[in-house]
Scaffold this motif. Sequence first.
Motif, short mmCIF file in Angstrom:
data_model
loop_
_atom_site.label_atom_id
_atom_site.label_comp_id
_atom_site.label_asym_id
_atom_site.label_seq_id
_atom_site.Cartn_x
_atom_site.Cartn_y
_atom_site.Cartn_z
N GLU A 116 0.83 -1.21 0.00
CA GLU A 116 0.00 0.00 0.00
C GLU A 116 0.87 1.27 0.00
OE1 GLU A 116 -2.70 -0.27 3.26
OE2 GLU A 116 -3.70 -2.05 2.48
N TRP A 117 1.89 1.28 -0.86
CA TRP A 117 2.81 2.41 -0.90
C TRP A 117 2.28 3.56 -1.75
CZ3 TRP A 117 4.38 4.28 -5.56
CH2 TRP A 117 4.22 3.44 -6.68
N GLU A 118 1.28 3.32 -2.60
CA GLU A 118 0.92 4.27 -3.66
C GLU A 118 0.47 5.62 -3.12
OE1 GLU A 118 -0.22 1.22 -3.47
OE2 GLU A 118 0.18 0.15 -5.34
N GLY A 119 -0.26 5.67 -2.00
CA GLY A 119 -0.76 6.92 -1.48
C GLY A 119 -1.74 7.58 -2.45
N ASP A 120 -1.80 8.90 -2.44
CA ASP A 120 -2.70 9.64 -3.32
C ASP A 120 -2.06 9.85 -4.69
OD1 ASP A 120 -4.46 9.85 -1.20
OD2 ASP A 120 -3.71 11.81 -0.58
N ALA A 167 13.09 2.40 -6.05
CA ALA A 167 12.49 3.26 -5.02
C ALA A 167 11.01 3.46 -5.31
CB ALA A 167 13.21 4.61 -4.98
N TYR A 168 10.28 3.91 -4.27
CA TYR A 168 8.85 4.16 -4.35
C TYR A 168 8.58 5.52 -3.73
CZ TYR A 168 8.96 -0.86 -5.15
OH TYR A 168 9.24 -2.09 -5.65
N LEU A 169 8.02 6.44 -4.53
CA LEU A 169 7.67 7.77 -4.03
C LEU A 169 6.19 7.77 -3.67
CD1 LEU A 169 8.45 10.78 -3.56
CD2 LEU A 169 7.65 11.19 -5.91
N SER A 170 5.92 8.11 -2.40
CA SER A 170 4.54 8.09 -1.90
C SER A 170 4.15 9.46 -1.40
CB SER A 170 4.42 7.06 -0.76
OG SER A 170 3.16 7.13 -0.15
N TYR A 171 2.93 9.87 -1.75
CA TYR A 171 2.39 11.17 -1.32
C TYR A 171 0.98 10.99 -0.81
CZ TYR A 171 -0.62 15.19 -2.24
OH TYR A 171 -1.60 16.14 -2.15
N THR A 172 0.67 11.56 0.34
CA THR A 172 -0.70 11.59 0.85
C THR A 172 -1.00 12.97 1.38
OG1 THR A 172 0.05 10.78 3.02
CG2 THR A 172 -0.77 9.13 1.47
N ASN A 173 -2.27 13.35 1.29
CA ASN A 173 -2.71 14.67 1.77
C ASN A 173 -4.07 14.51 2.46
OD1 ASN A 173 -3.30 17.32 2.25
ND2 ASN A 173 -3.59 17.88 0.12
N THR A 174 -4.07 14.61 3.76
CA THR A 174 -5.30 14.41 4.52
C THR A 174 -6.28 15.56 4.35
OG1 THR A 174 -4.26 15.40 6.48
CG2 THR A 174 -4.14 13.00 6.26
N ALA A 175 -5.82 16.70 3.80
CA ALA A 175 -6.71 17.85 3.60
C ALA A 175 -7.24 17.93 2.19
CB ALA A 175 -5.97 19.15 3.94
N ALA A 176 -6.91 16.95 1.34
CA ALA A 176 -7.39 16.97 -0.04
C ALA A 176 -8.90 16.80 -0.06
CB ALA A 176 -6.72 15.88 -0.85
N GLU A 177 -9.55 17.52 -0.96
CA GLU A 177 -11.00 17.42 -1.12
C GLU A 177 -11.32 16.52 -2.30
OE1 GLU A 177 -12.29 21.40 -1.67
OE2 GLU A 177 -11.82 22.03 0.38
N PRO A 178 -11.97 15.38 -2.06
CA PRO A 178 -12.30 14.47 -3.16
C PRO A 178 -13.10 15.18 -4.24
CG PRO A 178 -12.70 13.43 -1.03
CD PRO A 178 -12.42 14.88 -0.75
N GLY A 179 -12.66 15.02 -5.50
CA GLY A 179 -13.37 15.62 -6.61
C GLY A 179 -13.08 17.09 -6.84
N ALA A 180 -12.20 17.69 -6.03
CA ALA A 180 -11.90 19.10 -6.20
C ALA A 180 -11.19 19.34 -7.53
CB ALA A 180 -11.04 19.60 -5.05
#
Length: 241
Positions: A116-120, A167-180
């Motif tokens: 589950e490395w993919e993130g957003d 290597a695996y680059l992963s990014y997540t953003n808990t403040a992202a608005e779905p569909g924005a």
Amino acid sequence: MKMNKLFSAFAALMLLFTVTSCDNGPDQVQWSNVVTYQGLSNGQPAVSWQGMNDSESIMLLLNTNLPADILPGSRLFLSFIANVDATITNGTVVEPISLVRVETISPQTVSGTPSEWEGDELYLQFMFRSGHYLNLQSLIPGATKNESMKWEFLIDYTTIGTSNIVAYLSYTNTAAEPGASNSVTYLNCVDINSIMSAGAKTLTVNINNSNTAPNQDYGPDYGQASQSGKVIVIPMPDYWN
């Protein structure tokens, strides 16, 4: 050395300052790059400027003051105006029109492919190596806040010491608005010096990327992207071999 313009303009996060009223003359151009702050030299901030891959690194002096929390080793996005045919040498003083803090991601090691490395998903515009740094610029979807973003650069340590490091680059953003529909351009870098080893020819970076043609404006020497755009192969320097 002759300077090269590396970066397109972007909506900068973590802005230190910018000059908005700056008109280029007919024989002038804006030069931009990510630089490394080296500390003060004769009372002026000194930064090292290095182009793509293993280009010569030169020291520039900034005609400005930096905040006290900018420490040696910090990465900064620098823009300034110079003549089109300018030759810049060590010790040249430049007048910044924009300075931006650039987050440096520290690599972590894992064994094999992390789960589950993919993130957003992000839209990677480019990724290339400059010395022992990877520089990358992405479009981040949704309402983005610096404190809500998490970046990870995961290295499969079983590949260190081989000809291709994975290597695996992963990014997540808990403040992202779905569909924005809005997005923010984000620039950061990875210090890969600690994970390089003799014999490494390439660094393969896996990324959850929606852009199928990253690096298309910069040429293959920056790194080869897979057809899906989700794998970037970065050439490593000969001096590590």
